[in-house]
Design an enzyme around this catalytic site. Structure first.
Site, short mmCIF file in Angstrom:
data_model
loop_
_atom_site.label_atom_id
_atom_site.label_comp_id
_atom_site.label_asym_id
_atom_site.label_seq_id
_atom_site.Cartn_x
_atom_site.Cartn_y
_atom_site.Cartn_z
N ARG A 68 0.84 -1.27 0.10
CA ARG A 68 -0.03 0.27 0.06
C ARG A 68 0.94 1.09 0.20
O ARG A 68 1.84 1.37 0.66
CB ARG A 68 -0.86 -0.02 1.08
CG ARG A 68 -1.98 -1.08 1.16
CD ARG A 68 -2.83 -0.87 2.34
NE ARG A 68 -3.88 -1.87 1.92
CZ ARG A 68 -3.75 -3.38 2.18
NH1 ARG A 68 -2.68 -3.73 2.73
NH2 ARG A 68 -4.80 -4.18 1.92
N HIS A 93 -0.86 -2.80 -4.47
CA HIS A 93 -0.14 -3.40 -5.57
C HIS A 93 -0.26 -3.05 -6.99
O HIS A 93 -0.53 -3.52 -7.94
CB HIS A 93 -1.12 -5.09 -5.79
CG HIS A 93 -0.99 -5.69 -4.42
ND1 HIS A 93 0.23 -5.71 -3.63
CD2 HIS A 93 -1.56 -6.50 -3.74
CE1 HIS A 93 0.14 -6.54 -2.58
NE2 HIS A 93 -1.14 -7.01 -3.01
N HIS A 168 3.08 -13.04 -5.49
CA HIS A 168 1.99 -13.24 -4.28
C HIS A 168 1.56 -14.50 -4.49
O HIS A 168 0.20 -14.54 -4.16
CB HIS A 168 1.06 -12.08 -4.92
CG HIS A 168 0.04 -11.43 -3.75
ND1 HIS A 168 -0.89 -12.35 -3.13
CD2 HIS A 168 -0.08 -10.37 -3.48
CE1 HIS A 168 -1.43 -11.56 -2.39
NE2 HIS A 168 -1.16 -10.40 -2.43
N TYR A 170 0.31 -17.79 -2.58
CA TYR A 170 -0.01 -18.34 -1.05
C TYR A 170 0.11 -19.51 -1.02
O TYR A 170 -0.13 -20.46 -1.74
CB TYR A 170 -1.53 -18.13 -0.85
CG TYR A 170 -2.09 -16.51 -0.92
CD1 TYR A 170 -2.14 -16.26 0.31
CD2 TYR A 170 -2.60 -16.26 -2.05
CE1 TYR A 170 -2.93 -14.67 0.12
CE2 TYR A 170 -3.23 -14.77 -2.27
CZ TYR A 170 -3.53 -14.24 -1.09
OH TYR A 170 -3.88 -13.00 -0.98
N GLN A 278 6.40 -9.34 3.56
CA GLN A 278 4.88 -9.29 3.96
C GLN A 278 4.33 -10.62 4.32
O GLN A 278 4.52 -11.44 3.27
CB GLN A 278 4.20 -8.43 2.86
CG GLN A 278 2.62 -8.16 3.19
CD GLN A 278 2.46 -7.22 4.32
OE1 GLN A 278 3.19 -6.17 4.30
NE2 GLN A 278 1.31 -6.98 4.48
N GLU A 306 5.78 -12.30 0.69
CA GLU A 306 6.09 -11.47 -0.17
C GLU A 306 7.30 -10.48 0.14
O GLU A 306 7.30 -9.86 0.93
CB GLU A 306 4.80 -10.55 -0.50
CG GLU A 306 3.51 -11.21 -0.68
CD GLU A 306 2.51 -10.36 -0.24
OE1 GLU A 306 2.49 -9.19 -0.88
OE2 GLU A 306 1.42 -10.78 0.24
C1 BGC Z 1 -1.91 -7.66 1.19
C2 BGC Z 1 -3.23 -7.71 1.81
C3 BGC Z 1 -4.18 -7.56 0.65
C4 BGC Z 1 -4.00 -8.83 -0.41
C5 BGC Z 1 -4.74 -8.69 -1.65
C6 BGC Z 1 -1.73 -8.64 0.26
O1 BGC Z 1 -0.26 -8.51 -0.34
O2 BGC Z 1 -0.92 -7.82 2.21
O3 BGC Z 1 -3.56 -6.75 2.44
O4 BGC Z 1 -5.71 -7.71 0.97
O5 BGC Z 1 -2.68 -8.53 -0.86
O6 BGC Z 1 -4.46 -9.81 -2.55
#
Ligand code: BGC
Length: 339
Positions: A68, A93, A168, A170, A278, A306
């Site tokens: 952010r 992002h 990104h 998971y 992150q 991340e």
């Molecule tokens: C952020 C989250 C966000 C997400 C969206 C992450 O990298 O930290 O806050 O909701 O991305 O996919």
């Protein structure tokens, strides 16, 4: 190149990394456990069509500024910039048309250190999402015979700009679709983290000690312990959605985190040359979408690690510098190593 074009990296141990051209989105990472049983350890959808229609951050390359930027505003060389706003009042992002939504040019390349590798290229025009400078980004995806999936970033701009790229995916080491990550053990090589100020997750600017808080992962512990902790930072975002300050940052490759699922027999280490990571436990998943194995994508179904510069660095003078000078190179390495 078509958005739906699919590419695969393979090594001799049966590890496979699958990605598509749109967003360089990693749609699968297949990894054996200590008994040789293979599972797909990144959450997402069962098909490419699903990936194209679903949550476009899954496994994607995020940019130009991952994470952010408060109110989407920053100042550079005395000029004020207003970026696209796509997350409450903030920029997230890279904006509503971030790099995760672009179709990258993908080309297979032979590099001696990798069993297989690809180069992904994207040219972002001057003024894209209101960022200054034409930015040419080159990302290498490489898989070694030692089960390391390596992401190397290189970017160059025609004007001074700001940048923070990340990936990104998971992870769920038991296998996507098998449940939450609560039983995973996590170690984060960070004595400090950057607290957030509300549900929307913007950083306060503080750099706080993890000691004596639920954010202390300096020795491995279950993620579930923190998810259920009575800790204001956890409550704000119903999980972990925080940037950790990697110990000893000096621009060389350091361990950022280690994730392990003992019963499943899989462990992953993350290394980076970046100052932060992150950790996001996917609190916004609400089981409304079907993912791999036909299972609903539930809250905490995966954890994103991340590697990055810190959130909102352009507005926080004491955070690491996110400025990229014209014609200089932004470099970033992230290694996901499966043990
Ligand atoms: C952020 C989250 C966000 C997400 C969206 C992450 O990298 O930290 O806050 O909701 O991305 O996919």
């Amino acid at each position: 190149m078509k958005a739906s074009d699919v590419f695969k990296l393979k090594n001799k141990n049966g590890v496979e990394v699958i990605f598509i051209a749109r967003g360089g989105q990693i749609t699968g990472i297949k990894v054996p456990n200590n008994k040789g049983e293979i599972a797909d350890v990144v959450i997402g959808y069962e098909t490419t069509e699903g990936a194209l229609a679903g949550d476009a951050y899954f496994g994607a390359l995020c940019g130009r500024y991952a994470n952010r930027i408060v109110n989407g505003q920053f100042e550079l060389n005395g000029e004020k910039y207003q970026l696209d706003i796509n997350n409450g009042p903030n920029h997230l992002h890279g904006g509503s048309d971030g790099f995760n939504l672009r179709t990258w040019e993908v080309e297979e390349v032979q590099l001696p250190q990798f069993a297989q590798s690809y180069k992904l290229t994207l040219v972002s025009p001057d003024g894209d999402q209101n960022y200054p400078g034409e930015l040419t980004t080159l990302v290498t995806y490489g898989l070694t015979e030692d089960n390391e999936f390596v992401i190397e970033y290189d970017a160059v701009s025609t004007k001074d700009t700001i940048i923070n790229l990340t990936s990104h995916a998971y992870f769920n080491l038991e296998g996507a679709g098998t449940g939450t990550v609560a039983e995973h053990e996590l170690l984060i090589n960070a004595d400090k983290f950057t607290p957030i100020d509300g549900e929307i997750g913007t950083v306060t600017g503080e750099i706080a000690e993890v000691k004596d808080t639920a954010m202390d992962f300096t020795t491995a512990k279950s993620i579930g312990e923190t998810l259920s902790a009575d800790c204001p930072q956890v409550k704000l975002v119903d999980g972990i959605d925080h940037n950790f300050v990697i110990n000893g940052y000096d621009g060389s490759l350091k361990l950022a985190a280690r994730l392990e699922h003992k019963a499943a027999g899989r462990t992953m280490e993350v290394y980076t040359d970046q100052p932060g990571v992150q950790i996001y436990t996917g609190s916004h998943f609400d089981s409304s979408e079907k993912g791999k194995l036909g299972a609903p994508i539930e809250k905490w179904a995966g954890v994103a690690l991340e590697t990055q510069i810190f959130p909102d660095s352009p507005n926080k003078e004491h955070f690491p510098d996110a400025i990229l000078k014209a014609e200089e190179h932004y470099k970033h390495i992230c290694v996901y190593k499966f043990l």
